[in-house]
Design an enzyme around this catalytic site. Structure first.
Site, PDB file in Angstrom:
ATOM      1  N   ASP A   1      -7.146  -1.074  -7.332  1.00  0.00           N
ATOM      2  CA  ASP A   1      -7.688  -1.441  -6.086  1.00  0.00           C
ATOM      3  C   ASP A   1      -8.371  -2.907  -6.427  1.00  0.00           C
ATOM      4  O   ASP A   1      -8.464  -3.115  -7.502  1.00  0.00           O
ATOM      5  CB  ASP A   1      -8.786  -0.683  -5.530  1.00  0.00           C
ATOM      6  CG  ASP A   1      -9.296  -1.226  -4.086  1.00  0.00           C
ATOM      7  OD1 ASP A   1      -8.529  -0.768  -3.046  1.00  0.00           O
ATOM      8  OD2 ASP A   1     -10.108  -2.058  -3.889  1.00  0.00           O
TER       9      ASP A   1
ATOM     10  N   TYR B   1     -15.975  -9.105   0.511  1.00  0.00           N
ATOM     11  CA  TYR B   1     -16.340  -7.892   0.138  1.00  0.00           C
ATOM     12  C   TYR B   1     -17.801  -8.181  -0.653  1.00  0.00           C
ATOM     13  O   TYR B   1     -18.885  -7.511  -0.313  1.00  0.00           O
ATOM     14  CB  TYR B   1     -15.486  -6.987  -0.588  1.00  0.00           C
ATOM     15  CG  TYR B   1     -14.518  -6.427   0.309  1.00  0.00           C
ATOM     16  CD1 TYR B   1     -14.677  -5.570   1.386  1.00  0.00           C
ATOM     17  CD2 TYR B   1     -13.123  -7.177   0.384  1.00  0.00           C
ATOM     18  CE1 TYR B   1     -13.586  -4.865   2.128  1.00  0.00           C
ATOM     19  CE2 TYR B   1     -12.280  -6.494   1.207  1.00  0.00           C
ATOM     20  CZ  TYR B   1     -12.400  -5.649   2.059  1.00  0.00           C
ATOM     21  OH  TYR B   1     -11.559  -5.312   2.890  1.00  0.00           O
TER      22      TYR B   1
ATOM     23  N   ARG C   1      -6.279  13.587  -3.789  1.00  0.00           N
ATOM     24  CA  ARG C   1      -7.501  12.920  -3.373  1.00  0.00           C
ATOM     25  C   ARG C   1      -8.551  14.046  -3.233  1.00  0.00           C
ATOM     26  O   ARG C   1      -9.772  13.711  -3.375  1.00  0.00           O
ATOM     27  CB  ARG C   1      -7.263  12.073  -1.889  1.00  0.00           C
ATOM     28  CG  ARG C   1      -8.361  11.488  -1.484  1.00  0.00           C
ATOM     29  CD  ARG C   1      -8.024  10.668  -0.502  1.00  0.00           C
ATOM     30  NE  ARG C   1      -7.281  11.133   0.671  1.00  0.00           N
ATOM     31  CZ  ARG C   1      -6.888  10.409   1.841  1.00  0.00           C
ATOM     32  NH1 ARG C   1      -6.976   9.020   1.715  1.00  0.00           N
ATOM     33  NH2 ARG C   1      -6.655  11.045   2.785  1.00  0.00           N
TER      34      ARG C   1
ATOM     35  N   ARG D   1       0.732  -1.329   0.021  1.00  0.00           N
ATOM     36  CA  ARG D   1      -0.074   0.070   0.029  1.00  0.00           C
ATOM     37  C   ARG D   1       0.659   1.278   0.036  1.00  0.00           C
ATOM     38  O   ARG D   1       0.525   2.188   0.386  1.00  0.00           O
ATOM     39  CB  ARG D   1      -1.144  -0.091   1.248  1.00  0.00           C
ATOM     40  CG  ARG D   1      -1.629  -1.393   1.297  1.00  0.00           C
ATOM     41  CD  ARG D   1      -2.625  -1.474   0.201  1.00  0.00           C
ATOM     42  NE  ARG D   1      -3.674  -0.511   0.003  1.00  0.00           N
ATOM     43  CZ  ARG D   1      -4.981  -0.671   0.479  1.00  0.00           C
ATOM     44  NH1 ARG D   1      -5.129  -1.460   1.558  1.00  0.00           N
ATOM     45  NH2 ARG D   1      -5.852   0.338   0.432  1.00  0.00           N
TER      46      ARG D   1
ATOM     47  N   ARG E   1      -2.526   6.697   0.394  1.00  0.00           N
ATOM     48  CA  ARG E   1      -2.625   6.911   1.767  1.00  0.00           C
ATOM     49  C   ARG E   1      -1.869   7.843   2.612  1.00  0.00           C
ATOM     50  O   ARG E   1      -2.212   8.911   2.995  1.00  0.00           O
ATOM     51  CB  ARG E   1      -2.050   5.561   2.427  1.00  0.00           C
ATOM     52  CG  ARG E   1      -3.213   4.562   2.059  1.00  0.00           C
ATOM     53  CD  ARG E   1      -2.862   3.147   3.002  1.00  0.00           C
ATOM     54  NE  ARG E   1      -4.087   2.417   3.375  1.00  0.00           N
ATOM     55  CZ  ARG E   1      -4.397   1.302   4.200  1.00  0.00           C
ATOM     56  NH1 ARG E   1      -3.261   0.950   4.598  1.00  0.00           N
ATOM     57  NH2 ARG E   1      -5.423   0.694   4.393  1.00  0.00           N
TER      58      ARG E   1
HETATM   59  O1  CP3 Z   1       0.004  -0.849  -3.034  1.00  0.00           O
HETATM   60  C1  CP3 Z   1      -0.559   0.233  -3.200  1.00  0.00           C
HETATM   61  O2  CP3 Z   1      -0.369   1.255  -2.668  1.00  0.00           O
HETATM   62  C2  CP3 Z   1      -1.413   0.176  -4.652  1.00  0.00           C
HETATM   63  C3  CP3 Z   1      -2.637   0.311  -4.527  1.00  0.00           C
HETATM   64  C4  CP3 Z   1      -3.664  -0.378  -3.509  1.00  0.00           C
HETATM   65  C5  CP3 Z   1      -5.016   0.182  -2.979  1.00  0.00           C
HETATM   66  N1  CP3 Z   1      -5.787  -1.083  -2.510  1.00  0.00           N
HETATM   67  C6  CP3 Z   1      -5.435   1.635  -3.045  1.00  0.00           C
HETATM   68  C7  CP3 Z   1      -6.362   1.953  -2.214  1.00  0.00           C
HETATM   69  C8  CP3 Z   1      -3.812  -1.937  -3.344  1.00  0.00           C
HETATM   70  C9  CP3 Z   1      -2.549  -3.003  -3.485  1.00  0.00           C
HETATM   71  C10 CP3 Z   1      -5.025  -2.081  -2.878  1.00  0.00           C
HETATM   72  C11 CP3 Z   1      -5.342  -3.462  -2.123  1.00  0.00           C
HETATM   73  C12 CP3 Z   1      -6.521  -3.465  -1.360  1.00  0.00           C
HETATM   74  N2  CP3 Z   1      -7.758  -2.877  -1.328  1.00  0.00           N
HETATM   75  C13 CP3 Z   1      -6.563  -4.656  -0.406  1.00  0.00           C
HETATM   76  C14 CP3 Z   1      -5.535  -5.726  -0.157  1.00  0.00           C
HETATM   77  C15 CP3 Z   1      -4.405  -5.009   0.727  1.00  0.00           C
HETATM   78  C16 CP3 Z   1      -4.563  -4.838   2.084  1.00  0.00           C
HETATM   79  O3  CP3 Z   1      -4.566  -3.998   2.579  1.00  0.00           O
HETATM   80  O4  CP3 Z   1      -5.219  -5.725   2.698  1.00  0.00           O
HETATM   81  C17 CP3 Z   1      -7.920  -4.548   0.101  1.00  0.00           C
HETATM   82  C18 CP3 Z   1      -8.415  -5.386   1.354  1.00  0.00           C
HETATM   83  C19 CP3 Z   1      -8.460  -3.499  -0.371  1.00  0.00           C
HETATM   84  C20 CP3 Z   1      -9.915  -3.039  -0.149  1.00  0.00           C
HETATM   85  C21 CP3 Z   1     -10.088  -1.563   0.180  1.00  0.00           C
HETATM   86  N3  CP3 Z   1      -9.768  -0.487  -0.765  1.00  0.00           N
HETATM   87  C22 CP3 Z   1     -10.311  -1.114   1.446  1.00  0.00           C
HETATM   88  C23 CP3 Z   1     -10.376  -1.828   2.620  1.00  0.00           C
HETATM   89  C24 CP3 Z   1     -10.186   0.432   1.483  1.00  0.00           C
HETATM   90  C25 CP3 Z   1     -10.454   1.345   2.380  1.00  0.00           C
HETATM   91  C26 CP3 Z   1      -9.389   1.624   3.358  1.00  0.00           C
HETATM   92  C27 CP3 Z   1      -7.941   1.471   2.932  1.00  0.00           C
HETATM   93  O5  CP3 Z   1      -7.373   2.731   2.849  1.00  0.00           O
HETATM   94  O6  CP3 Z   1      -7.481   0.645   2.956  1.00  0.00           O
HETATM   95  C28 CP3 Z   1      -9.816   0.600  -0.020  1.00  0.00           C
HETATM   96  C29 CP3 Z   1      -9.440   2.071  -0.423  1.00  0.00           C
HETATM   97  C30 CP3 Z   1      -8.053   2.159  -1.232  1.00  0.00           C
HETATM   98  N4  CP3 Z   1      -7.404   1.463  -1.984  1.00  0.00           N
HETATM   99  C31 CP3 Z   1      -7.652   3.609  -0.597  1.00  0.00           C
HETATM  100  C32 CP3 Z   1      -6.047   3.122  -1.522  1.00  0.00           C
HETATM  101  C33 CP3 Z   1      -5.117   4.108  -1.723  1.00  0.00           C
HETATM  102  C34 CP3 Z   1      -7.836   4.376   0.058  1.00  0.00           C
HETATM  103  C35 CP3 Z   1      -8.968   5.310  -0.450  1.00  0.00           C
HETATM  104  C36 CP3 Z   1      -8.375   6.782  -0.773  1.00  0.00           C
HETATM  105  O7  CP3 Z   1      -7.057   7.139  -0.656  1.00  0.00           O
HETATM  106  O8  CP3 Z   1      -9.328   7.638  -0.890  1.00  0.00           O
END
Ligand code: CP3
Length: 349
Positions: free
Chosen positions: A76, A153, A40, A27, A31
């Site tokens: 994502d 999900y 964002r 991630r 973030r």
């Molecule tokens: O690694 C990276 O930085 C690449 C981008 C990436 C995102 N999501 C961007 C994102 C990756 C590899 C993911 C994977 C992901 N998404 C997982 C597996 C990894 C893990 O952390 O367990 C899961 C379970 C998700 C589902 C998901 N997407 C959730 C639970 C959330 C909300 C909270 C959070 O930040 O985890 C997201 C949204 C999300 N995906 C954000 C980002 C940068 C945050 C939203 C935002 O910035 O507006």
């Protein structure tokens, strides 16, 4: 094809010895980075994912600002359920929300196994553009969610600590659950092959919720599908399986033929190595919350982690995603400590 100037990650995943341990952070794109937080404010989450120029820019930020040895495409895991026909919303400070979750066999009629070029072509375009902008600086990682984590999900409809709704679905309607898991698997294989065609050098499968299942249920509802995905990809691309908390199945995961296995901070690297055998690279396993410690503590603990993994192929990483409130200089201290570590060499080939 531009030759990679830094291929430490690729060589480590192939089990070759390297001059130092490669490092990246799950991630890492998005973030916690101030430049991401600015973007964002201007674009919605899925706009950021679906606009290749933005996705490429966000992907490259941690390479330039933190100095990691690999980029991971900004996207994502939930773009797959979206492409299969489900509505997915991202609610600020709450996380994913799927307003019409899967409840019965009838609901599967609403889903399709999509033409990935048509529904997910924007991810492939983002990968191509990122490859171009990276210009061989570091390898590019593509990814997808494991079928079990996506089912969580798609059935629960939102995040959860236990995903008991998703589990109840599997335990009361196993036939439907397996049909759904197979649909996700077929979509994911086509999607990941598309990512490889678009230039991904490595593919990581995120099974964030694998650790919620017993070893038997993990085999039945998760690993049997991960195995199909790895089998379909491993001869064309390097693969990493990260099933958080599912350390009990490291031997079985190694047997899939994946090149790397991610582990979290709840297992000692030496124990993980014993279970996984000496053929596979291990990735991890710094507690992401430890990046909130003072920098000297981070340096000391990262060094201890590297010592614990030494002797066998290791990709330094966190044991789960970086937290949004980590100061940038703490993330840099993590990466720099790995880069400065005196590598003791890899014993096996
Ligand atoms: O690694 C990276 O930085 C690449 C981008 C990436 C995102 N999501 C961007 C994102 C990756 C590899 C993911 C994977 C992901 N998404 C997982 C597996 C990894 C893990 O952390 O367990 C899961 C379970 C998700 C589902 C998901 N997407 C959730 C639970 C959330 C909300 C909270 C959070 O930040 O985890 C997201 C949204 C999300 N995906 C954000 C980002 C940068 C945050 C939203 C935002 O910035 O507006």
């Amino acid at each position: 094809m531009t030759k990679l100037r830094n291929d430490l990650l690729l060589r480590t995943l192939r089990g070759e010895s390297t001059e130092r341990t490669p490092v990246w952070m799950m991630r890492q794109a998005g973030r916690y980075l101030p430049d991401y937080i600015k973007l964002r404010k201007q674009y919605s989450f899925f706009e950021r994912c679906q606009t290749p120029e933005l996705a490429a820019e966000i992907t490259i930020q941690p390479v330039e600002q933190i100095g990691v040895d690999a980029a991971i495409i900004f996207s994502d895991i939930l773009v797959v359920p979206q492409a299969m026909g489900m509505e997915v919303q991202l609610i600020e400070s709450k996380g994913p929300f799927l307003p019409e979750p899967i409840k019965t066999a009838n609901d599967l009629e609403r889903l399709l196994i999509p033409d990935v070029e048509e529904r997910l072509g924007y991810v492939f375009q983002a990968l191509r553009l990122t490859k171009k902008h990276l210009d061989g600086r570091v390898p590019l990682i593509g990814f997808a969610g494991a079928p079990w984590t996506l089912l969580c999900y798609m059935v629960q409809g939102q995040g959860s600590k236990t995903f008991d709704g998703a589990k109840a679905f599997c335990y009361t309607q196993p036939h439907t659950a397996h049909r759904l898991l197979q649909m996700i698997t077929d979509t994911t294989i086509a999607y990941l092959k598309g990512q490889v065609r678009a230039g991904a050098d490595v593919i990581q499968i995120f099974d964030s919720w694998g650790g919620l299942l017993s070893p038997e249920d993990f085999e039945n509802f998760s690993l049997s599908y991960i195995r199909q995905i790895v089998a379909a990809l491993k001869d064309e691309v390097l693969t990493i399986v990260f099933a958080k908390g599912a350390w009990h199945s490291l031997a079985e995961m190694a047997a899939t033929g994946a090149h790397g296995l991610g582990i979290d901070w709840c297992i000692r690297p030496q124990v993980a190595r014993q279970m996984a055998g000496d053929k596979v690279a291990l990735q991890g396993n710094f507690d992401p919350a430890k990046l909130l410690s003072p920098i000297p503590v981070i340096k000391k603990e990262v060094t201890a982690m590297l010592d614990a993994f030494s002797g066998y192929p290791h990709v330094a990483n966190l044991g789960h995603g970086i937290l949004p409130d980590v100061p940038v200089d703490h993330a840099k201290a993590f990466v720099e400590t790995v880069k400065e570590y005196k590598h003791k060499g890899v014993l096996i080939k």
